[in-house]
Design a protein around this motif. Sequence first.
Motif, mmCIF file in Angstrom:
data_model
loop_
_atom_site.group_PDB
_atom_site.id
_atom_site.type_symbol
_atom_site.label_atom_id
_atom_site.label_comp_id
_atom_site.label_asym_id
_atom_site.label_seq_id
_atom_site.Cartn_x
_atom_site.Cartn_y
_atom_site.Cartn_z
ATOM 1 N N ASP A 234 84.787 71.662 111.238
ATOM 2 C CA ASP A 234 83.746 71.251 111.238
ATOM 3 C C ASP A 234 84.288 71.275 113.465
ATOM 4 O O ASP A 234 85.009 71.370 114.281
ATOM 5 N N PHE A 235 83.215 71.147 114.549
ATOM 6 C CA PHE A 235 83.564 71.358 115.767
ATOM 7 C C PHE A 235 84.345 70.521 116.083
ATOM 8 O O PHE A 235 85.596 70.484 117.149
ATOM 9 N N LYS A 236 84.966 68.703 115.493
ATOM 10 C CA LYS A 236 85.753 67.823 116.453
ATOM 11 C C LYS A 236 87.332 68.987 115.930
ATOM 12 O O LYS A 236 88.041 68.516 117.036
ATOM 13 N N THR A 237 87.254 69.567 114.885
ATOM 14 C CA THR A 237 89.109 70.020 114.103
ATOM 15 C C THR A 237 88.479 71.625 115.292
ATOM 16 O O THR A 237 89.896 71.888 115.305
ATOM 17 N N TYR B 178 69.665 71.996 122.053
ATOM 18 C CA TYR B 178 69.622 70.821 122.444
ATOM 19 C C TYR B 178 71.553 69.648 122.153
ATOM 20 O O TYR B 178 71.653 69.351 122.938
ATOM 21 N N VAL B 179 71.493 70.529 121.624
ATOM 22 C CA VAL B 179 73.514 69.839 121.661
ATOM 23 C C VAL B 179 74.104 70.540 121.936
ATOM 24 O O VAL B 179 74.534 69.923 123.016
ATOM 25 N N LEU B 180 74.024 71.733 122.531
ATOM 26 C CA LEU B 180 74.468 72.360 123.954
ATOM 27 C C LEU B 180 74.091 71.666 125.325
ATOM 28 O O LEU B 180 74.908 70.762 126.100
ATOM 29 N N ALA B 181 73.094 71.318 125.018
ATOM 30 C CA ALA B 181 72.381 70.385 126.168
ATOM 31 C C ALA B 181 72.859 69.548 126.334
ATOM 32 O O ALA B 181 72.908 68.505 127.065
ATOM 33 N N HIS B 182 72.774 68.448 125.338
ATOM 34 C CA HIS B 182 73.315 67.185 125.226
ATOM 35 C C HIS B 182 75.198 66.981 125.446
ATOM 36 O O HIS B 182 75.351 66.496 126.191
ATOM 37 N N LEU B 183 75.863 67.926 125.140
ATOM 38 C CA LEU B 183 77.190 68.364 125.312
ATOM 39 C C LEU B 183 77.550 68.677 127.137
ATOM 40 O O LEU B 183 77.802 67.862 127.314
ATOM 41 N N LYS B 184 76.802 69.150 127.239
ATOM 42 C CA LYS B 184 77.184 69.661 128.617
ATOM 43 C C LYS B 184 76.255 68.526 130.174
ATOM 44 O O LYS B 184 77.126 68.434 130.768
ATOM 45 N N GLN C 147 76.525 65.158 128.981
ATOM 46 C CA GLN C 147 77.653 64.279 129.438
ATOM 47 C C GLN C 147 78.497 64.856 129.714
ATOM 48 O O GLN C 147 79.264 63.593 130.385
ATOM 49 N N MET C 148 79.406 66.413 129.939
ATOM 50 C CA MET C 148 80.508 66.205 130.645
ATOM 51 C C MET C 148 80.525 65.927 132.026
ATOM 52 O O MET C 148 80.647 65.708 132.904
ATOM 53 N N LEU C 149 78.431 66.773 132.498
ATOM 54 C CA LEU C 149 78.318 66.763 133.692
ATOM 55 C C LEU C 149 78.768 65.464 134.634
ATOM 56 O O LEU C 149 79.029 65.170 135.906
ATOM 57 N N ALA C 150 78.170 64.503 133.613
ATOM 58 C CA ALA C 150 78.243 63.135 134.178
ATOM 59 C C ALA C 150 79.612 62.361 133.670
ATOM 60 O O ALA C 150 79.561 61.183 134.793
ATOM 61 N N GLY C 151 80.317 63.490 133.368
ATOM 62 C CA GLY C 151 82.154 62.468 133.477
ATOM 63 C C GLY C 151 82.381 61.378 132.463
ATOM 64 O O GLY C 151 83.005 60.386 132.488
ATOM 65 N N GLN C 152 81.225 61.242 131.279
ATOM 66 C CA GLN C 152 81.482 60.351 129.790
ATOM 67 C C GLN C 152 82.576 60.893 129.722
ATOM 68 O O GLN C 152 83.325 62.263 129.374
ATOM 69 N N GLU C 153 83.260 60.278 128.502
ATOM 70 C CA GLU C 153 84.663 59.916 128.263
ATOM 71 C C GLU C 153 84.061 61.276 126.773
ATOM 72 O O GLU C 153 83.272 61.372 126.425
ATOM 73 N N ALA D 278 85.077 60.567 123.328
ATOM 74 C CA ALA D 278 83.504 60.193 122.952
ATOM 75 C C ALA D 278 82.384 60.792 122.028
ATOM 76 O O ALA D 278 81.495 60.806 121.340
ATOM 77 N N ASN D 279 82.242 61.695 122.720
ATOM 78 C CA ASN D 279 81.012 63.073 122.758
ATOM 79 C C ASN D 279 81.565 63.782 121.535
ATOM 80 O O ASN D 279 80.148 63.989 121.385
ATOM 81 N N VAL D 280 82.738 64.177 121.974
ATOM 82 C CA VAL D 280 82.557 65.423 120.508
ATOM 83 C C VAL D 280 82.633 64.681 119.216
ATOM 84 O O VAL D 280 81.945 65.514 118.056
ATOM 85 N N ASP D 281 82.606 63.318 118.886
ATOM 86 C CA ASP D 281 82.588 63.022 118.177
ATOM 87 C C ASP D 281 80.671 62.411 117.462
ATOM 88 O O ASP D 281 80.429 62.440 116.685
ATOM 89 N N ALA D 282 80.378 62.642 118.603
ATOM 90 C CA ALA D 282 78.866 61.996 118.481
ATOM 91 C C ALA D 282 78.102 63.251 117.602
ATOM 92 O O ALA D 282 77.661 63.430 117.126
ATOM 93 N N VAL D 283 78.509 64.305 117.800
ATOM 94 C CA VAL D 283 78.155 65.919 117.517
ATOM 95 C C VAL D 283 79.127 66.056 116.300
ATOM 96 O O VAL D 283 78.381 66.028 115.823
ATOM 97 N N ASN D 284 80.089 65.348 115.901
ATOM 98 C CA ASN D 284 80.589 65.787 114.911
ATOM 99 C C ASN D 284 79.626 64.715 113.810
ATOM 100 O O ASN D 284 80.184 65.409 112.799
#
Length: 454
Positions: A29-32, A424-430, A432-438, A441-447
Motif C-alpha cells: 500500500d501507499f503508506k508502507t 485527483y489523489v495527487l492534487a489532494h496530497l499536494k 494538503q502539503m502546500l497548506a502545511g497539514q499533518e 494523517a494525509n497519507v492515512d487518508a489516501v491509504n
Amino acid sequence: MIFSKNIAVTALSTLVLTAFHANPAWALDFKTAYEAALQHDATILAERAAAQAAQERLPQALSQRRPSLSLSAGQNRNHLESQTANMLGQRSVSERYYDSNNAALQLRQPLYRPAILAQIKQARAQVQDADAVLDVNENDLLERVAQAYFDALLGQVQLDLASAQKTAFAAQLQSAQKGFAAGVGMRTDVDEAQARMDLAHAQVLQAQQALDLARRRLALLLGVPVAQLVQLADLDTQRFAPSAPVPTSAEQWIALAEESSPQLQALRARLRAAQAEVDKAQAGHKPTLDVVATVSRSDSDSVTSINTVYKQKYVGVQLNVPLYSGGYVSSTVRQALAEVQRMQQTLEAAQRDLSNQVYEQFSAMTEGVLRIAALEQAVRSAQQALLSSQKSLQAGARTTVDVLNAEQQLTVAQRDLAQARYGYVLAHLKLQMLAGQERMANVDAVNRWLKTQG
C-alpha cells in the motif's frame, strides 16, 4: 545510531520483498511505500543529519552567556648570565640557573554582551529553519513517492487496457478473415481490423515500457530491487469518493498555506536569522562588561624574585569599549541589512508562488470531481455503445469498423477515467502539503482509498 538505522532499512525492505510471496493476496500500500522511502532516501537521510547538526547551534549560543573557567600553567628553566666590571675595569661573568613556575585559574562571567543575545536569537531561528527544511524535504519525498506509485498504477491500467484492446482487435480480425473467406465479408474489414491490431500491438509495447520505467522509479525510492517489487494496492472504487476540498474557498486555502506552509516557515526563520545578524553586527559598536575572578601562583618570576613565591587573588569587572575598527563594523552592518532585504524579497516571491500553486491544486481537485463523474458516465455510455455495435454487427446493421471504433472509444474513456482518479489523489496530497497539514494523517487518508487485498 547508524547501525540501528541500517536495521530499520533492512527490516522494512524485507517486509516489502517477502510479504507478497508469503501471501499472494497482499499488496503493497501507499503508506508502507512512503515509510520505506523515508528510511531509504538519501536526500532525507542527509537532511535529517543537517537538522541534527543545526540543533547544536542553540546550545553553542547559550553557552556563550554562561561562566567560562580556564586554567593556565607553565614551568620554565631559566639561564641567567650577568657581566659586571670591577674597580680595575676588568669584566667578570657570572651564570645562574633556576626554575620558575606559574599557574592561574580564571573565571569569567559575561554581564553585558549584546552580540551574545543576538547570537542566541539567530541560533533559535536557524534551528527552526533546519526543522522546516526537513519538513519541506519530507513533503517532497511524499510527492515523489506518490507520483511514482500512481504512475505505476496508471501504467498497469494502460497496459491492461492495451492488452484487452489488442485481444478484442485480434478477435475482430479473426472474425473479419473468416467472413471474407466465406464470401460474406469485405476486404476493407480485414484491412481495418489488421491495422487496428498492429496499432494495438505497438501500444502494448509502449505501455509495457512506461510501466517498467514507473516501477523502476518507485523501486529506487523504496530501496528494493525492481525485479522483486511486489503488487501495488490500487484504488478501491467502492470506497474512493472524490469530493470538493474543504474549506471550499481557494482564498481560505491560500491563507492556510501562508500561515502553515513549511516552505514559508523556513524562509521566515531565515529572515529572523538575518535580522539577528544585523543585531550582532551593530553590537560591534557597543561596550561589553564581564565579571572576572582570578587565582594565581608564581615563583621565581623574574631575576629579582628568585626563590620568591607570589599568590594572588582578585575579583572585579572588566569593561571593554570599542572605539575604532577601521570601518569594519559599519561595513558588516550594511552587509547584514542588505541580506535582510534579500530575504524579505525572497519571502515575498515565495508567497506569491505558493498562492499560485495552491490555487492550481485547489482547481485540480474541484475540477477533478466533475471530470471523474463525467468520465464514469462516459465509460458507461461507451460500454453500452460497444454492446449495441456488437449486436448491430450480428444483425448486419453495423460494420466491423463500427465495432472497432466502439472498442477504441471505450478504451480511451477507461484510460482517461483512471488518469482523472489518480490525478485527483495527487492534487489532494499536494494541496494538503502546500497548506502545511499533518503529513501522516494525509497519507492515512489516501491509504484508506486503496484495497490491499487481492
